[in-house]
Design a protein around this motif. Structure first.
Motif, PDB file in Angstrom:
ATOM      1  N   VAL A 217      22.911  71.685  52.255  1.00 23.70           N
ATOM      2  CA  VAL A 217      23.353  72.429  53.436  1.00 23.70           C
ATOM      3  C   VAL A 217      24.786  72.918  53.240  1.00 23.70           C
ATOM      4  N   ARG A 218      24.957  74.232  53.247  1.00 17.98           N
ATOM      5  CA  ARG A 218      26.284  74.832  53.247  1.00 17.98           C
ATOM      6  C   ARG A 218      26.556  75.383  54.652  1.00 17.98           C
ATOM      7  N   TRP A 219      27.186  76.522  54.792  1.00 12.11           N
ATOM      8  CA  TRP A 219      27.521  77.062  56.107  1.00 12.11           C
ATOM      9  C   TRP A 219      27.770  78.559  55.983  1.00 12.11           C
ATOM     10  N   ARG A 220      27.557  79.272  57.070  1.00 15.85           N
ATOM     11  CA  ARG A 220      27.976  80.678  57.122  1.00 15.85           C
ATOM     12  C   ARG A 220      29.296  80.823  57.859  1.00 15.85           C
ATOM     13  N   ALA A 221      29.531  79.946  58.830  1.00 14.61           N
ATOM     14  CA  ALA A 221      30.777  79.982  59.604  1.00 14.61           C
ATOM     15  C   ALA A 221      31.523  78.671  59.413  1.00 14.61           C
TER      16      ALA A 221
ATOM     17  N   ARG B 116      25.925  84.171  65.064  1.00 10.36           N
ATOM     18  CA  ARG B 116      24.587  84.723  65.235  1.00 10.36           C
ATOM     19  C   ARG B 116      23.583  83.575  65.334  1.00 10.36           C
ATOM     20  N   PRO B 117      22.430  83.814  65.939  1.00 12.62           N
ATOM     21  CA  PRO B 117      21.419  82.764  66.001  1.00 12.62           C
ATOM     22  C   PRO B 117      21.088  82.224  64.613  1.00 12.62           C
ATOM     23  N   GLY B 118      21.032  80.904  64.498  1.00 12.87           N
ATOM     24  CA  GLY B 118      20.696  80.252  63.242  1.00 12.87           C
ATOM     25  C   GLY B 118      21.885  79.909  62.376  1.00 12.87           C
ATOM     26  N   ASP B 119      23.093  80.302  62.774  1.00 11.05           N
ATOM     27  CA  ASP B 119      24.266  80.006  61.952  1.00 11.05           C
ATOM     28  C   ASP B 119      24.546  78.510  61.891  1.00 11.05           C
ATOM     29  N   ILE B 120      24.880  78.045  60.697  1.00  6.04           N
ATOM     30  CA  ILE B 120      25.373  76.681  60.507  1.00  6.04           C
ATOM     31  C   ILE B 120      26.896  76.755  60.449  1.00  6.04           C
ATOM     32  N   VAL B 121      27.556  75.975  61.296  1.00  9.54           N
ATOM     33  CA  VAL B 121      29.014  75.982  61.391  1.00  9.54           C
ATOM     34  C   VAL B 121      29.545  74.681  60.807  1.00  9.54           C
ATOM     35  N   SER B 122      30.490  74.803  59.889  1.00  9.80           N
ATOM     36  CA  SER B 122      31.157  73.636  59.319  1.00  9.80           C
ATOM     37  C   SER B 122      32.498  73.438  60.012  1.00  9.80           C
ATOM     38  N   VAL B 123      32.707  72.225  60.539  1.00 10.69           N
ATOM     39  CA  VAL B 123      33.977  71.885  61.189  1.00 10.69           C
ATOM     40  C   VAL B 123      34.702  70.886  60.289  1.00 10.69           C
TER      41      VAL B 123
END
Length: 282
Positions: free
Chosen positions: A218-222, A240-247
């Motif tokens: 699992v990486r991220w787009r945002a 956008r719908p489906g975006d994986i966000v890394s905090v």
């Protein structure tokens, strides 16, 4: 003229009458200075102090949101699996193919262990995923046990957070499988997902992840930077719908993890989105 024997009696009577009149006047004055007594019962009720409010402030307001966070749609069927890099290798994903208006919040490393974040996840029922690195968490696994108890999911982010690309297969396997074993001993579970440090990987990374029992990389787009600003790896610069966000965690910017999450949730709501659970979609 009264007889001399009646004069003292008359004086006593006059004194008594004067005393009674005085008491009546005093009572009348006391009555005139009490406004409540001169109001009707209904008016008197209006001037009484208000009782303290019995209803608590809504959770979303306590955490800086203007509106409640809608629950994610129920996932009736898992979306189509992402394409893999080759036979026997796990897929690498940075967003989920879904029509649901959801994004996925993922937290890296485990450096920040603020008890308020546990409260936030519990009160807002945030379905977050935690990618933990053993050397970063240190003695703080109890904090993440509390987060698991309120609904967070724990995933793998290596033992020591090295950049894996270019390392020998054996070294990568030791980092990934070693953290699988560590999380199994701490929480009794073996994670399904793996996030490579810095997002870098190669074929050896994917082989090692598969051999350690992981089903997705699992990486991220945002990415939410320490200052609370979202950056994007590609595509249009908005959620956008489906975006994986890394905090990311542990950056000294003056904004706590709670502050940054609040900013992220506000932007999520402004885009008409809500938060989904990544484990329900992959």
């Amino acid at each position: 003229m009264l007889p001399r024997t009646l004069a003292p009696r008359r004086a006593r009577v006059l004194t008594l009458v004067a005393g009674l009149l005085g008491l009546a006047l005093l009572a009348g004055c006391a009555q005139s200075v009490d406004p409540i007594e001169r109001l009707s019962k209904k008016a008197a009720q209006r001037v009484r102090p208000h009782e303290p409010a019995t209803s608590a402030e809504p959770a979303y307001r306590r955490w800086g949101l203007a509106l409640p966070l809608p629950p994610a749609p129920r996932v009736r069927a898992r979306p189509p699996a992402a394409r893999t890099a080759g036979p026997g290798l796990p897929p690498v994903v940075d967003r989920v193919r879904t029509r649901d208006r959801v994004v996925f919040l993922t937290y890296d490393d485990g450096a920040e262990q603020d008890p308020r974040f546990v409260d936030m996840v519990r009160e807002l029922r945030l379905p977050v995923s935690l990618f933990l690195t053993d050397s970063v968490v240190g003695p703080g696994y109890g904090h993440f046990a509390r987060l698991r108890a309120v609904g967070a999911r724990v995933q793998n982010h290596t033992l020591d957070h090295p950049a894996l690309r270019g390392l020998p297969y054996a070294g990568q396997r030791a980092e990934i499988c070693g953290q699988q074993d560590k999380l199994k001993s701490r929480f009794g579970i073996r994670p399904r997902f793996f996030r490579p440090p810095y997002g870098t990987y190669d074929t050896n990374t994917l082989r090692a992840a598969a051999d350690c029992g992981l089903s997705a990389v699992v990486r991220w787009r945002a990415s939410l930077e320490g200052g609370g600003t979202l950056t994007y790896t590609y595509g249009e610069p908005r959620l956008r719908p489906g975006d994986i966000v890394s905090v990311a965690s542990g950056e000294s910017t003056g904004l706590t993890l709670v502050n940054r999450t609040t900013r992220l949730l506000r932007e999520t709501q402004e885009r008409g989105l809500t938060v989904g659970r990544l484990e329900d979609y992959l």
